[in-house]
Motif scaffolding. Structure first.
Motif, PDB file in Angstrom:
ATOM      1  N   ILE A 210       0.860  -1.182   0.000  1.00 53.71           N
ATOM      2  CA  ILE A 210       0.000   0.000   0.000  1.00 53.71           C
ATOM      3  C   ILE A 210       0.899   1.235   0.000  1.00 53.71           C
ATOM      4  CG2 ILE A 210      -1.830   1.239   1.201  1.00 53.71           C
ATOM      5  CD1 ILE A 210      -2.632  -1.388   2.504  1.00 53.71           C
ATOM      6  N   THR A 211       0.728   2.093  -0.981  1.00 51.84           N
ATOM      7  CA  THR A 211       1.645   3.231  -1.150  1.00 51.84           C
ATOM      8  C   THR A 211       0.972   4.583  -0.968  1.00 51.84           C
ATOM      9  OG1 THR A 211       1.263   3.123  -3.551  1.00 51.84           O
ATOM     10  CG2 THR A 211       3.181   1.961  -2.678  1.00 51.84           C
ATOM     11  N   GLY A 212      -0.271   4.632  -0.536  1.00 53.46           N
ATOM     12  CA  GLY A 212      -0.898   5.933  -0.321  1.00 53.46           C
ATOM     13  C   GLY A 212      -2.372   5.817  -0.034  1.00 53.46           C
ATOM     14  N   GLY A 213      -2.886   6.708   0.799  1.00 53.73           N
ATOM     15  CA  GLY A 213      -4.312   6.760   1.095  1.00 53.73           C
ATOM     16  C   GLY A 213      -4.811   5.599   1.911  1.00 53.73           C
ATOM     17  N   PHE A 214      -3.951   4.992   2.753  1.00 56.12           N
ATOM     18  CA  PHE A 214      -4.359   3.795   3.499  1.00 56.12           C
ATOM     19  C   PHE A 214      -5.314   4.159   4.631  1.00 56.12           C
ATOM     20  CE2 PHE A 214       0.121   4.933   3.895  1.00 56.12           C
ATOM     21  CZ  PHE A 214       0.159   5.519   5.150  1.00 56.12           C
ATOM     22  N   ASN A 215      -6.049   3.135   5.088  1.00 55.65           N
ATOM     23  CA  ASN A 215      -7.093   3.324   6.082  1.00 55.65           C
ATOM     24  C   ASN A 215      -6.504   3.548   7.469  1.00 55.65           C
ATOM     25  OD1 ASN A 215      -9.029   2.876   4.109  1.00 55.65           O
ATOM     26  ND2 ASN A 215      -9.062   0.664   4.477  1.00 55.65           N
ATOM     27  N   ALA A 216      -7.395   3.945   8.412  1.00 58.73           N
ATOM     28  CA  ALA A 216      -6.968   4.243   9.776  1.00 58.73           C
ATOM     29  C   ALA A 216      -6.547   2.995  10.538  1.00 58.73           C
ATOM     30  CB  ALA A 216      -8.087   4.953  10.535  1.00 58.73           C
ATOM     31  N   GLU A 217      -6.891   1.806  10.042  1.00 66.49           N
ATOM     32  CA  GLU A 217      -6.502   0.575  10.738  1.00 66.49           C
ATOM     33  C   GLU A 217      -4.991   0.376  10.719  1.00 66.49           C
ATOM     34  OE1 GLU A 217      -7.337  -3.182   8.630  1.00 66.49           O
ATOM     35  OE2 GLU A 217      -8.120  -1.941   7.017  1.00 66.49           O
ATOM     36  N   TYR A 218      -4.295   1.033   9.795  1.00 67.43           N
ATOM     37  CA  TYR A 218      -2.841   0.947   9.735  1.00 67.43           C
ATOM     38  C   TYR A 218      -2.250   2.210  10.365  1.00 67.43           C
ATOM     39  CZ  TYR A 218      -4.026  -2.541   6.205  1.00 67.43           C
ATOM     40  OH  TYR A 218      -4.547  -3.618   5.542  1.00 67.43           O
ATOM     41  N   GLY A 219      -1.613   2.034  11.519  1.00 65.13           N
ATOM     42  CA  GLY A 219      -0.979   3.166  12.177  1.00 65.13           C
ATOM     43  C   GLY A 219       0.532   3.098  12.069  1.00 65.13           C
ATOM     44  N   ASN A 220       1.208   4.119  12.590  1.00 62.60           N
ATOM     45  CA  ASN A 220       2.671   4.168  12.632  1.00 62.60           C
ATOM     46  C   ASN A 220       3.296   4.060  11.243  1.00 62.60           C
ATOM     47  OD1 ASN A 220       2.533   4.288  15.467  1.00 62.60           O
ATOM     48  ND2 ASN A 220       2.491   2.043  15.608  1.00 62.60           N
ATOM     49  N   SER A 221       2.667   4.642  10.259  1.00 59.71           N
ATOM     50  CA  SER A 221       3.200   4.594   8.897  1.00 59.71           C
ATOM     51  C   SER A 221       3.017   5.951   8.244  1.00 59.71           C
ATOM     52  CB  SER A 221       2.491   3.515   8.084  1.00 59.71           C
ATOM     53  OG  SER A 221       2.929   3.541   6.752  1.00 59.71           O
ATOM     54  N   GLN A 222       4.036   6.359   7.473  1.00 62.70           N
ATOM     55  CA  GLN A 222       3.970   7.648   6.807  1.00 62.70           C
ATOM     56  C   GLN A 222       4.060   7.531   5.292  1.00 62.70           C
ATOM     57  OE1 GLN A 222       7.206   9.225   9.474  1.00 62.70           O
ATOM     58  NE2 GLN A 222       5.937  11.052   9.441  1.00 62.70           N
ATOM     59  N   SER A 223       4.851   6.593   4.782  1.00 64.64           N
ATOM     60  CA  SER A 223       5.055   6.544   3.333  1.00 64.64           C
ATOM     61  C   SER A 223       4.518   5.276   2.684  1.00 64.64           C
ATOM     62  CB  SER A 223       6.549   6.666   3.003  1.00 64.64           C
ATOM     63  OG  SER A 223       7.283   5.602   3.581  1.00 64.64           O
ATOM     64  N   GLY A 224       4.416   4.155   3.404  1.00 66.39           N
ATOM     65  CA  GLY A 224       3.942   2.929   2.779  1.00 66.39           C
ATOM     66  C   GLY A 224       3.746   1.816   3.783  1.00 66.39           C
ATOM     67  N   ILE A 225       3.053   0.764   3.344  1.00 63.71           N
ATOM     68  CA  ILE A 225       2.764  -0.402   4.185  1.00 63.71           C
ATOM     69  C   ILE A 225       3.062  -1.660   3.380  1.00 63.71           C
ATOM     70  CG2 ILE A 225       0.969  -1.690   5.419  1.00 63.71           C
ATOM     71  CD1 ILE A 225      -0.485   1.019   5.752  1.00 63.71           C
ATOM     72  N   VAL A 226       3.766  -2.600   3.996  1.00 57.88           N
ATOM     73  CA  VAL A 226       4.018  -3.910   3.407  1.00 57.88           C
ATOM     74  C   VAL A 226       3.332  -4.937   4.299  1.00 57.88           C
ATOM     75  CG1 VAL A 226       5.743  -5.603   2.720  1.00 57.88           C
ATOM     76  CG2 VAL A 226       6.213  -3.166   2.421  1.00 57.88           C
ATOM     77  N   ASN A 227       2.282  -5.556   3.787  1.00 61.89           N
ATOM     78  CA  ASN A 227       1.459  -6.494   4.554  1.00 61.89           C
ATOM     79  C   ASN A 227       1.693  -7.902   4.008  1.00 61.89           C
ATOM     80  OD1 ASN A 227      -0.391  -7.648   6.231  1.00 61.89           O
ATOM     81  ND2 ASN A 227      -2.186  -6.737   5.273  1.00 61.89           N
ATOM     82  N   ILE A 228       2.356  -8.760   4.796  1.00 61.38           N
ATOM     83  CA  ILE A 228       2.702 -10.117   4.380  1.00 61.38           C
ATOM     84  C   ILE A 228       1.811 -11.113   5.115  1.00 61.38           C
ATOM     85  CG2 ILE A 228       4.517 -11.870   4.287  1.00 61.38           C
ATOM     86  CD1 ILE A 228       6.561  -9.620   4.222  1.00 61.38           C
ATOM     87  N   VAL A 229       1.161 -12.002   4.364  1.00 57.00           N
ATOM     88  CA  VAL A 229       0.366 -13.083   4.947  1.00 57.00           C
ATOM     89  C   VAL A 229       1.066 -14.395   4.619  1.00 57.00           C
ATOM     90  CG1 VAL A 229      -1.865 -14.250   4.970  1.00 57.00           C
ATOM     91  CG2 VAL A 229      -1.759 -11.769   4.705  1.00 57.00           C
ATOM     92  N   THR A 230       1.408 -15.159   5.654  1.00 51.78           N
ATOM     93  CA  THR A 230       2.149 -16.406   5.458  1.00 51.78           C
ATOM     94  C   THR A 230       1.210 -17.550   5.118  1.00 51.78           C
ATOM     95  OG1 THR A 230       2.062 -16.864   7.843  1.00 51.78           O
ATOM     96  CG2 THR A 230       3.988 -15.682   7.000  1.00 51.78           C
ATOM     97  N   ARG A 231       1.784 -18.632   4.633  1.00 49.38           N
ATOM     98  CA  ARG A 231       1.009 -19.780   4.207  1.00 49.38           C
ATOM     99  C   ARG A 231       0.552 -20.624   5.393  1.00 49.38           C
ATOM    100  NH1 ARG A 231       4.469 -21.908  -1.068  1.00 49.38           N
ATOM    101  NH2 ARG A 231       3.728 -20.288  -2.509  1.00 49.38           N
ATOM    102  N   GLU A 232      -0.545 -21.344   5.178  1.00 49.67           N
ATOM    103  CA  GLU A 232      -1.057 -22.290   6.156  1.00 49.67           C
ATOM    104  C   GLU A 232      -1.166 -23.667   5.514  1.00 49.67           C
ATOM    105  OE1 GLU A 232      -4.738 -20.952   7.690  1.00 49.67           O
ATOM    106  OE2 GLU A 232      -3.914 -19.147   8.632  1.00 49.67           O
ATOM    107  N   GLY A 233      -1.044 -24.698   6.338  1.00 53.11           N
ATOM    108  CA  GLY A 233      -1.161 -26.060   5.825  1.00 53.11           C
ATOM    109  C   GLY A 233      -2.591 -26.428   5.485  1.00 53.11           C
ATOM    110  N   SER A 234      -2.767 -27.376   4.571  1.00 54.65           N
ATOM    111  CA  SER A 234      -4.092 -27.845   4.185  1.00 54.65           C
ATOM    112  C   SER A 234      -4.679 -28.712   5.293  1.00 54.65           C
ATOM    113  CB  SER A 234      -4.009 -28.655   2.885  1.00 54.65           C
ATOM    114  OG  SER A 234      -5.236 -29.297   2.605  1.00 54.65           O
ATOM    115  N   ILE A 235      -6.012 -28.688   5.429  1.00 48.66           N
ATOM    116  CA  ILE A 235      -6.673 -29.522   6.434  1.00 48.66           C
ATOM    117  C   ILE A 235      -7.025 -30.889   5.878  1.00 48.66           C
ATOM    118  CG2 ILE A 235      -7.619 -27.506   7.608  1.00 48.66           C
ATOM    119  CD1 ILE A 235     -10.301 -28.117   6.306  1.00 48.66           C
ATOM    120  N   HIS A 236      -6.701 -31.142   4.604  1.00 47.90           N
ATOM    121  CA  HIS A 236      -7.071 -32.413   3.980  1.00 47.90           C
ATOM    122  C   HIS A 236      -5.875 -33.273   3.601  1.00 47.90           C
ATOM    123  CE1 HIS A 236     -11.299 -31.253   3.690  1.00 47.90           C
ATOM    124  NE2 HIS A 236     -10.895 -30.070   3.248  1.00 47.90           N
ATOM    125  N   GLU A 237      -4.734 -32.683   3.303  1.00 45.94           N
ATOM    126  CA  GLU A 237      -3.604 -33.472   2.841  1.00 45.94           C
ATOM    127  C   GLU A 237      -2.295 -32.871   3.340  1.00 45.94           C
ATOM    128  OE1 GLU A 237      -3.735 -33.366  -1.373  1.00 45.94           O
ATOM    129  OE2 GLU A 237      -3.372 -31.219  -1.525  1.00 45.94           O
TER     130      GLU A 237
END
Length: 293
Positions: A210-237
């Protein structure tokens, strides 16, 4: 006594607010409507299931539904109702902080043959008010990069400070970029800028920039946000992955007058990951005759 009660209420509010911030910005949403194919009337109380997961819901009196807190990925969504054929919409892409609209038109059940519809619509983003881009884990694995931070440089808004290895967004400094991993803020504890933990490219499910105009849920940021979501294992295999990377084998080396390689750090990195359902309730307890609900 009144003062103690007020302190308890304030502490409870702070705790609930902190938990809500921790899980902000790491999931997506699926919403839509279910109608009768013959007359267009809404179908209340139809079952909506995300196949191969435990997530689902039912439609309301107007045939509308929504499913929230869905991890980013590609899913198959199915609508079921007694007296109608089941309809499955495949390849529904869910992204962070976005709504994927999936509507269903259920035909009367005359011939019992399920129908599969290929999902090819572009995700509707009426709730997105900021500039952003996404990189999936599969895209990062195909890049010639050693970690997700190097993949950020494919974004035109970002440059790297070679002396500090910090990412600068739109002219801001490294300490002005907020890094999130699964919703939790991660900063370098020594210099305050940059990602404070190493994440292998095989561990990334999706990365949002996110490089501009981000929502209020993201604090402590002035120029950009890098949001990383890690992988999860499958529940079937179960699955396993082994990867090896280096910067010196099969490469022509250029040495300085001290005998040190100019274009290599002589690095070797091996990553091994295993995922899948936990074996205790899936295999061990059933083998011992213990029934797990």
């Amino acid at each position: 006594m009144k003062i103690q009660r007020n302190i308890l209420l304030v502490s409870l509010f702070v705790l609930l607010f902190s938990v809500s911030l921790l899980y902000s910005g790491i999931t997506g949403k699926i919403a839509g409507r279910v109608i009768d194919q013959s007359n267009g009337e809404p179908l209340p109380f139809a079952n909506i299931l995300i196949l191969e997961t435990t997530m689902g819901t039912v439609t309301d009196l107007h045939g509308d539904y929504f499913i929230i807190n869905i991890p980013p990925g590609v899913y198959n969504v199915q609508a079921r109702m007694m007296g109608y054929n089941n309809i499955t919409v495949t390849n529904v892409k869910v992204e962070i902080d976005q709504t994927s609209v999936v509507n269903f038109e259920l035909p009367m059940e005359v011939i019992k043959m399920p129908e599969t519809v290929v999902y090819g619509k572009k995700i509707i983003e009426p709730d997105v008010t900021y500039s952003k881009s996404e990189i999936t884990g599969q895209e990062i694995e195909r890049m010639a990069v050693s970690d997700p931070i190097e993949a950020l440089l494919t974004n035109t808004s970002m440059v790297v400070d070679p002396s500090r290895r910090e990412i600068h967004v739109r002219g801001g400094r490294g300490g002005e970029v907020l890094y999130l991993i699964d919703g939790m803020e991660v900063r370098d504890p020594l210099v305050g800028g940059g990602l404070g933990i190493r994440v292998d490219d095989t561990e990334v499910n999706q990365m949002e920039i996110i490089t501009g105009g981000f929502n209020a849920e993201y604090g402590n940021s002035q120029s950009g946000i890098v949001n990383i979501v890690t992988r999860e294992g499958s529940i079937h295999e179960h699955s396993a992955k082994l990867s090896y990377k280096n910067d010196h084998i099969l490469m022509e080396q250029d040495f300085d007058h001290y005998g040190r390689a100019k274009n290599s750090y002589n690095n070797d990195r091996t990553a091994f990951s295993v995922g899948g359902p936990e074996p205790i309730t899936k295999h061990i307890l059933p083998a011992m005759g213990v029934k797990v609900p």
